[in-house]
Design an enzyme around this catalytic site. Structure first.
Site, short mmCIF file in Angstrom:
data_model
loop_
_atom_site.label_atom_id
_atom_site.label_comp_id
_atom_site.label_asym_id
_atom_site.label_seq_id
_atom_site.Cartn_x
_atom_site.Cartn_y
_atom_site.Cartn_z
N ASN A 24 -36.36 -1.91 -5.14
CA ASN A 24 -36.88 -1.53 -4.17
C ASN A 24 -38.19 -2.20 -3.94
O ASN A 24 -39.23 -1.82 -4.38
CB ASN A 24 -37.27 0.16 -4.27
N ARG A 80 -46.67 10.73 -0.80
CA ARG A 80 -46.64 9.88 0.27
C ARG A 80 -45.52 10.23 1.29
O ARG A 80 -44.24 10.12 0.83
CB ARG A 80 -46.30 8.38 -0.17
N ALA A 95 -42.41 -2.44 1.00
CA ALA A 95 -42.46 -3.25 2.57
C ALA A 95 -42.37 -4.64 2.28
O ALA A 95 -42.01 -5.32 3.63
CB ALA A 95 -44.25 -3.05 2.94
N HIS A 142 -33.28 1.44 -1.15
CA HIS A 142 -34.25 1.97 -0.22
C HIS A 142 -34.01 3.36 -0.20
O HIS A 142 -32.82 3.90 -0.28
CB HIS A 142 -34.21 1.34 1.20
N GLU A 199 -30.37 -3.91 -4.04
CA GLU A 199 -31.56 -3.56 -3.46
C GLU A 199 -31.43 -2.10 -2.91
O GLU A 199 -30.36 -1.73 -2.42
CB GLU A 199 -31.72 -4.34 -2.24
N ARG A 246 -35.03 3.78 11.34
CA ARG A 246 -36.34 3.76 11.54
C ARG A 246 -37.03 2.90 12.42
O ARG A 246 -36.22 2.25 12.97
CB ARG A 246 -37.02 3.93 9.98
N TYR A 295 -39.97 10.29 2.24
CA TYR A 295 -39.49 9.75 1.01
C TYR A 295 -39.26 10.69 -0.30
O TYR A 295 -39.04 10.41 -1.28
CB TYR A 295 -40.69 8.71 0.41
N PRO A 305 -44.61 -2.18 -3.43
CA PRO A 305 -46.04 -1.35 -3.21
C PRO A 305 -45.82 -0.01 -2.65
O PRO A 305 -44.90 0.53 -1.79
CB PRO A 305 -46.61 -2.37 -2.07
N ASN A 306 -46.72 0.89 -3.06
CA ASN A 306 -46.93 2.23 -2.53
C ASN A 306 -45.85 3.20 -3.05
O ASN A 306 -46.16 4.56 -2.83
CB ASN A 306 -46.94 2.11 -0.81
C1 DQA Z 1 -38.80 1.86 1.39
C2 DQA Z 1 -38.31 1.24 2.95
C3 DQA Z 1 -39.45 0.20 3.33
O1 DQA Z 1 -39.29 -0.08 4.74
C4 DQA Z 1 -40.92 0.96 3.19
O2 DQA Z 1 -41.99 -0.11 3.45
C5 DQA Z 1 -41.13 1.78 1.80
C6 DQA Z 1 -40.18 2.07 1.05
C7 DQA Z 1 -38.01 2.77 0.95
O3 DQA Z 1 -37.51 3.00 -0.32
O4 DQA Z 1 -37.06 3.59 1.91
O5 DQA Z 1 -42.19 1.30 1.23
O6 DQA Z 1 -38.29 0.66 0.69
#
Ligand code: DQA
Length: 145
Positions: free
Chosen positions: A73, A17, A76, A99, A97, A106, A22, A9-10
């Site tokens: 990835n 964003r 959240a 990020h 995984e 963070r 990011y 998501p997002n």
């Molecule tokens: C994320 C880190 C997560 O905590 C966050 O909710 C994201 C992006 C990252 O790529 O750094 O949406 O996965």
């Protein structure tokens, strides 16, 4: 060799964003850079992004017998989703995984990944390059197994 790349998501909003966290690269552009790297390595990539937990679970389930590995990835959902964790565990496909940000420097709620215990490895904090590192790591792993 076929690898599925899943973004949660997002991440469809990358580029606009929170660029301070990011970066400014869009997901489309990250995927296109990754495709170029994969072509050099003679790997076929498929890309999937969803804001919905159930759709991500469905996609992981459908990867069984089709893909040699997964790069994910979970965004959240990393910190909340037992369902995504169980799906990865169920299909038993080698998974990395990723990020973009270093989730460990963070907010505290980002320090816990429900996904980490069921994946081959985790890469955090290298921005978009993390996907390429995951690809490289997976190739090394798959060549040996
Ligand atoms: C994320 C880190 C997560 O905590 C966050 O909710 C994201 C992006 C990252 O790529 O750094 O949406 O996965």
């Amino acid at each position: 060799m076929k690898i599925l790349v899943i973004n949660g998501p997002n991440l469809n909003l990358l580029g606009q964003r929170e660029p301070g966290i990011y970066g400014e690269q869009t997901l489309e552009s990250i995927n296109s850079d990754l495709s170029a790297r994969a072509a050099e390595l003679k790997v076929a990539l498929s890309f999937f992004q969803s804001n919905s937990e159930g759709e991500i679970v469905d996609m992981i389930q459908s990867a069984s017998g089709v893909f040699n590995a997964i790069i994910i990835n979970p965004a959240a959902y990393t910190h909340t989703s037992v369902a995504i964790r169980d799906a990865i565990s169920a299909v038993a496909i080698p998974t990395v995984e990723v990020h973009l940000s270093n989730v460990y420097n963070r907010e505290e709620f980002r320090h816990k990944s429900l996904i980490a215990p069921v994946v081959l490895g985790q890469i955090a904090g290298f921005g978009p390059q993390g996907y390429e590192l995951a690809l490289k790591g997976l190739m090394g792993y798959l060549m040996k197994s």
